[in-house]
Design a protein around this motif. Structure first.
Motif, PDB file in Angstrom:
ATOM      1  N   PHE B  16       0.738  -1.241   0.000  1.00 58.95           N
ATOM      2  CA  PHE B  16       0.000   0.000   0.000  1.00 58.95           C
ATOM      3  C   PHE B  16       0.764   1.286   0.000  1.00 58.95           C
ATOM      4  O   PHE B  16       0.487   2.189  -0.753  1.00 58.95           O
ATOM      5  CB  PHE B  16      -0.940   0.028   1.202  1.00 58.95           C
ATOM      6  CG  PHE B  16      -2.314  -0.078   0.702  1.00 58.95           C
ATOM      7  CD1 PHE B  16      -3.235   0.877   1.042  1.00 58.95           C
ATOM      8  CD2 PHE B  16      -2.639  -1.079  -0.176  1.00 58.95           C
ATOM      9  CE1 PHE B  16      -4.509   0.810   0.538  1.00 58.95           C
ATOM     10  CE2 PHE B  16      -3.892  -1.149  -0.681  1.00 58.95           C
ATOM     11  CZ  PHE B  16      -4.845  -0.219  -0.326  1.00 58.95           C
ATOM     12  N   SER B  17       1.725   1.362   0.920  1.00 58.63           N
ATOM     13  CA  SER B  17       2.263   2.685   1.167  1.00 58.63           C
ATOM     14  C   SER B  17       2.884   3.269  -0.082  1.00 58.63           C
ATOM     15  O   SER B  17       3.414   2.583  -0.933  1.00 58.63           O
ATOM     16  CB  SER B  17       3.249   2.657   2.312  1.00 58.63           C
ATOM     17  OG  SER B  17       3.715   1.356   2.494  1.00 58.63           O
ATOM     18  N   SER B  18       2.797   4.560  -0.123  1.00 57.13           N
ATOM     19  CA  SER B  18       3.174   5.272  -1.321  1.00 57.13           C
ATOM     20  C   SER B  18       4.670   5.180  -1.566  1.00 57.13           C
ATOM     21  O   SER B  18       5.118   5.094  -2.683  1.00 57.13           O
ATOM     22  CB  SER B  18       2.778   6.720  -1.142  1.00 57.13           C
ATOM     23  OG  SER B  18       3.450   7.515  -2.055  1.00 57.13           O
ATOM     24  N   TRP B  19       5.426   5.206  -0.506  1.00 51.20           N
ATOM     25  CA  TRP B  19       6.860   5.274  -0.731  1.00 51.20           C
ATOM     26  C   TRP B  19       7.601   4.069  -0.180  1.00 51.20           C
ATOM     27  O   TRP B  19       8.537   3.600  -0.787  1.00 51.20           O
ATOM     28  CB  TRP B  19       7.416   6.541  -0.090  1.00 51.20           C
ATOM     29  CG  TRP B  19       8.840   6.736  -0.433  1.00 51.20           C
ATOM     30  CD1 TRP B  19       9.345   7.193  -1.614  1.00 51.20           C
ATOM     31  CD2 TRP B  19       9.963   6.438   0.383  1.00 51.20           C
ATOM     32  NE1 TRP B  19      10.696   7.229  -1.562  1.00 51.20           N
ATOM     33  CE2 TRP B  19      11.111   6.774  -0.360  1.00 51.20           C
ATOM     34  CE3 TRP B  19      10.119   5.946   1.681  1.00 51.20           C
ATOM     35  CZ2 TRP B  19      12.389   6.629   0.153  1.00 51.20           C
ATOM     36  CZ3 TRP B  19      11.387   5.802   2.180  1.00 51.20           C
ATOM     37  CH2 TRP B  19      12.507   6.139   1.416  1.00 51.20           C
ATOM     38  N   SER B  20       7.153   3.588   0.967  1.00 51.92           N
ATOM     39  CA  SER B  20       7.960   2.552   1.607  1.00 51.92           C
ATOM     40  C   SER B  20       7.909   1.283   0.769  1.00 51.92           C
ATOM     41  O   SER B  20       7.360   0.284   1.157  1.00 51.92           O
ATOM     42  CB  SER B  20       7.487   2.287   3.024  1.00 51.92           C
ATOM     43  OG  SER B  20       6.119   1.954   3.008  1.00 51.92           O
TER      44      SER B  20
END
Lengths: 782, 166
Positions: B16-20
């Motif tokens: 999900f996370s945008s960057w991680s």
């Protein structure tokens, strides 16, 4: 029967037509991008700037929400005022319901392809399997300003609101929506926003976003951008002004997009005074200390407070709320004279890392990005500590980086935290202000942001382990199987290998453009120009490509084609080098050279053995066996040779004479392009005296022959080694063919093995340095 | 039906996370060294993924590449790779010698050697590395054997592939 026959015939004719064309198609890597880019028009010019009739819609919001800490729900009411600045008449509006991605009937789940591997599943996955979280917006109503119900249709994550009367160009329309939703546990079921539960004290940290129905974008390139939200392609949102009331438990501290309007009713006098001090402080100032936050954690307020925030010219709104929050801030003065507040909100679990670094990194990011783009125009920039994720919203972002319970942390955690804060704060510029269409093009914000991030990281610490930007880092991705690589110019939802495609490769491409193709001066001017042209506007890829070319005065179509529209990699090779010397025609020089050459020729082993085996040959022994040819020295300079040379000299002018006598060396180097992606040839020559010289041949050298070229280099000195790309600036995937003569390149495996298992030596100690120092301290105190 | 629904949810937790790094990929380089008669394998994994997966499966905190890395890290990785990565040579199962690993800037390189390889008629690689944990996990394998480079991509949909040399 007859009919089918006719169809068959016409099909053949069409096919013939196609085949006939094939030979005539221009497939040159350097052909212009006319077919790929949209035709310039009154909205977007050929130079890449907004056109004279450029428009964008505006959506203003008045929102009131209630955060229920007991039930973990959010209830909201909003009035959206939508201004139609387009020249078109609109009969319906599209509103985004992003939370519906987490609804039970979500399409995200339906289109995910999957299988259960070997019929096995571990306990954790099994638990997830039985999770029946009831997510998604529950709509209470959609009404017009007078309170009459409006007809609407929900299509998964999009809602169409049908207007009773068409919305004319220049007109505005207000309507109201009431809704609520269950907030997701971010740690258990994931998500960009949600809550994290802390066992100790049974407390929650809320990071809240996509929490209200938001207007979709209507523009000249997409019409309504109402492509479903499937989870990956992020958000496309119009600018507007927000007035937001957030009601939360009275002991919560709230960090939010916008400026706090009622500090006197939600903050103590002391907190207000500290905030004022922070504005001009030289170090971050605590508004809420750790002790105060720990005290607040111990009890739960039954009353509520309403925090009021206003934000101007933003495309979205988000906030974070918790009684666990420590809060610190510092004023950042920008070149335009304005001051922005860099702030952080974090639970004590984030310390000591967060107290020391978060706000300092926010301040650094704002300053660094402002230098590369434009002065940060918003009043605040906030970093909130949120375990496991990194997610950006206007003025506020949620970031990971949690120390161990004992307060120590690894270097990776520290660098990860600093990197993610720079990245997410950087998103204020791309796409919050330079408002590209994330649903369509992930690279336009992630790629550009990762690029500026790499510069901000170097300015933070020259040793910072930047992951995206340095060309050598993208090599493993680019050399891979092309069936599993998409061009950068691919829609966000259809990208293979997302991180490399939309973050790493475009960031690398821009680094190469800056360092190698254009140089820093031309690049920086053009990049800053793009940022300023599209600040608070909606750019497309063509606007970026065109501005970079127009402002730098460089045709970069080949570069965009290779790096953004293609999947080929860089692999240039030096195949051969031939050494020539000029024929001076001077018999003294040339005959001498020929003689030396002859003497240095390799000799057959039998001849060498005969030198000793045959003490004297018959011709040597018997003078009568000699004649003219026995004594003739072909390298001897005769009078006739000199006369011929003088005649030759007489025909030359002084300049030509000088050139011939300089004794230059001429090297013909043959290059081939094995990877397919055309790039400049950067060669470094090492001379026999050990000195070096670098030469740069622009990529256009490949315009006539994409596979192989040869080039002659002239030097006074003798060349011993030629190396290509000596400073690792082109992302060449195979460097073993970059030298002449060839040099042996060890594989990773070989390097590892030869250094006796580990190039950095033994790494395994049982505790980290911080822990060891702590133990030493404790022992000393005993 | 219920089972399927569960694997969908799995996707939510991990990508999900945008960057991680919302993407999950490993790259394996396999070379045949004719001088030493050995197959040399270097597997590049994302360190965060190694830690997440192994710790989920009950390993202690690993702290890979850090000064306080657990002494058992190599043992955990070796066991995991023995289970999830295998090379079948000339239709026979091979003995893979795990040499060790290196952690560098968020990536963990694992080194494996297969000794006494006199000839290669066929080579099959099977990888189920992280495919149970990450829905979108792709494991790319690049082989350079007798001067010929082959490349294949393994994923949940296709866990093995084979090259035959004539």
């Amino acid at each position: 029967m007859k009919k089918e026959f006719v169809i068959f015939i016409s099909l053949i004719l069409i096919l013939n037509g196609l085949f006939a064309q094939e030979g005539g198609i221009n497939e040159n890597d350097f052909r212009q991008l006319k077919q790929e880019l949209a035709t310039p028009n009154v909205y977007r010019t050929a130079s890449g700037a907004p056109g004279h009739e450029y428009y964008q819609q505006k959506a203003d919001y008045q929102i009131s929400v209630i955060l229920d800490d007991e039930k973990q729900t959010l209830k909201g009411e909003e009035t959206i005022t939508y201004k139609n600045n387009s020249p078109d008449v609109l009969t319906y509006l599209w509103v985004q319901l992003d939370q519906n991605m987490r609804a039970k009937d979500s399409e995200t789940k339906a289109i995910a392809t999957n299988s259960i591997n070997n019929g096995r599943m571990d306990a954790k996955n099994l638990k997830k399997l039985h999770n029946d979280f009831d997510g998604g917006f529950k709509l209470d109503y959609v009404k017009d300003a007078s309170g009459a119900d409006l007809p609407y249709v929900v299509n998964k994550t999009m809602m169409r609101v049908d207007l009773p009367k068409a919305l004319k160009p220049g007109a505005s329309y207000s309507f109201r929506i009431k809704w609520w939703y269950n907030i997701n546990n971010r740690i258990k079921i994931g998500g960009r926003s949600g809550f994290e539960h802390f066992e100790e004290g049974d407390n929650l940290v809320y990071t809240i976003a996509q929490f209200f129905p938001r207007m979709a974008v209507y523009n000249d390139v997409e019409g309504w951008q109402n492509k479903q939200f499937l989870g990956r392609g992020e958000f496309t949102l119009p600018f507007g002004d927000y007035k937001v009331n957030i009601t939360a438990p009275a002991d919560h501290i709230i960090g939010s997009t916008g400026t706090l309007q009622n500090a006197s009713s939600v903050l103590t006098k002391e907190q207000q005074a500290r905030l004022k001090t922070a504005k001009t402080a030289s170090e971050p100032v605590l508004i809420v200390t750790q002790e105060e936050a720990e005290a607040a954690e111990k009890q739960k307020a039954t009353k509520t407070k309403t925090w009021i925030f206003h934000a101007t010219n933003v495309r979205d709104f988000a906030f974070a709320s918790s009684r666990k929050f420590i809060w610190d801030a510092i004023g950042v003065k920008l070149d335009d004279g304005s001051t922005t507040m860099a702030m952080s909100f974090y639970p004590k679990e984030g310390n000591p890392l967060w107290g020391q670094y978060s706000t300092r990194v926010v301040a650094h990011t704002v300053k660094s990005y402002s230098k590369h783009t434009f002065d940060y125009p918003y009043p605040v920039a906030i970093s909130v500590h949120s375990k496991w994720n990194g997610m950006e919203y206007p003025m506020i972002c949620f970031n990971y980086g949690r120390p161990e319970p004992d307060g120590t942390y690894s270097e990776r955690t520290k660098n990860g935290m600093i990197g993610v804060i720079i990245h997410e704060v950087g998103h204020n510029f791309f796409p919050m202000i330079i408002n590209s269409d994330e649903r369509q093009w992930t690279w336009m914000d992630e790629g550009l942001n990762s690029f500026v991030q790499s510069m901000a990281e170097s300015e933070w610490d020259s040793e910072f382990p930047t992951r995206r930007g340095p060309p050598a880092k993208i090599v493993d991705y680019m050399k891979g199987d092309k069936g599993n690589i998409s061009p950068i110019m691919t829609n966000s939802e259809s990208i293979f290998q997302f991180g490399n495609n939309a973050y790493g490769k475009p960031a690398t491409a821009l680094v190469i453009l800056r360092e190698t193709i254009l140089g820093r001066e031309l690049f920086d001017y053009a990049f800053t120009e793009y940022c300023n042209r599209w600040m608070f506007k909606h750019p497309t890829p063509a606007d970026f490509f065109r501005t970079m070319e127009d402002a730098s005065g460089t045709d970069l179509d080949w570069f965009w084609r290779g790096w953004f529209y293609g999947t080929e990699h860089v692999d240039l090779s030096i195949d051969n080098m031939i050494w020539f010397r000029l024929d001076t025609k001077n018999p003294d020089v040339e005959k001498g050279l020929l003689k030396t050459e002859k003497e240095n020729e390799p000799r057959f082993i039998g001849t060498i053995r005969n030198d000793t085996a045959i003490p004297k040959t018959e011709v040597e022994r018997d003078p009568n066996a000699n004649d003219f040819y026995s004594k003739y020295d072909p390298f001897e300079v005769s009078v006739l040779d000199i006369e011929a040379y003088e005649k030759y000299l007489a025909k030359l002018d002084d300049e030509e004479k000088a050139l011939i006598n300089m004794g230059y060396n001429y090297y013909q180097v043959e290059f081939s392009n094995l990877g397919g992606l055309p790039m400049p040839i950067i060669v470094e020559f090492t001379f026999s005296d050990g000195s070096k010289e670098k030469q740069y041949i622009p990529a256009e050298v490949w315009r006539f022959n994409a596979e192989s070229v040869s080039k002659v280099f002239v030097f006074k000195k003798e060349v011993t080694i030629v190396s290509m790309d000596p400073y690792l600036e082109t992302a060449d995937v195979d460097v073993s063919n970059n030298n002449w003569p060839r040099m042996i390149q060890k594989s990773r495996f070989e390097v590892y093995k030869s250094s006796k298992y580990g190039r950095r030596g033994a790494v395994s100690e049982t505790e980290n340095k911080m822990q060891k120092a702590k133990r030493a301290e404790e022992k000393a105190a005993e | 039906m219920r089972l399927l629904f569960g694997t969908f949810l799995l996707l939510f937790g991990t990508s999900f996370s945008s960057w991680s790094h919302g993407y999950h990929v490993s790259i394996t380089q396999i070379d045949y060294n004719e001088k030493t008669n050995a197959i040399e394998i270097a597997i590049k994994l994302i360190t965060e993924d190694v830690e997440f997966v192994l710790e989920e499966q009950g390993a202690e905190r690993l702290f890979l590449g850090e000064k306080n890395e657990t002494g058992k890290a190599d043992e955990y990785i070796q066991k995991y790779l023995e289970k999830h990565f295998s090379v079948v040579l000339n239709d026979e199962i091979t003995t893979q010698l795990y040499l060790g690993k290196e952690v560098e800037e968020g990536e963990t390189w694992c080194y494996i050697e297969i000794k006494d390889v006199a000839d290669i008629q066929s080579l099959k690689v099977k990888s189920t590395v992280f495919i149970n944990e990450y829905h979108g996990q792709t494991n790319r394998v690049n082989l350079t054997i007798k001067g010929v480079t082959n490349s294949f991509v393994l994923s949940r949909a296709k866990v093995d592939d084979k090259v035959v040399f004539n």
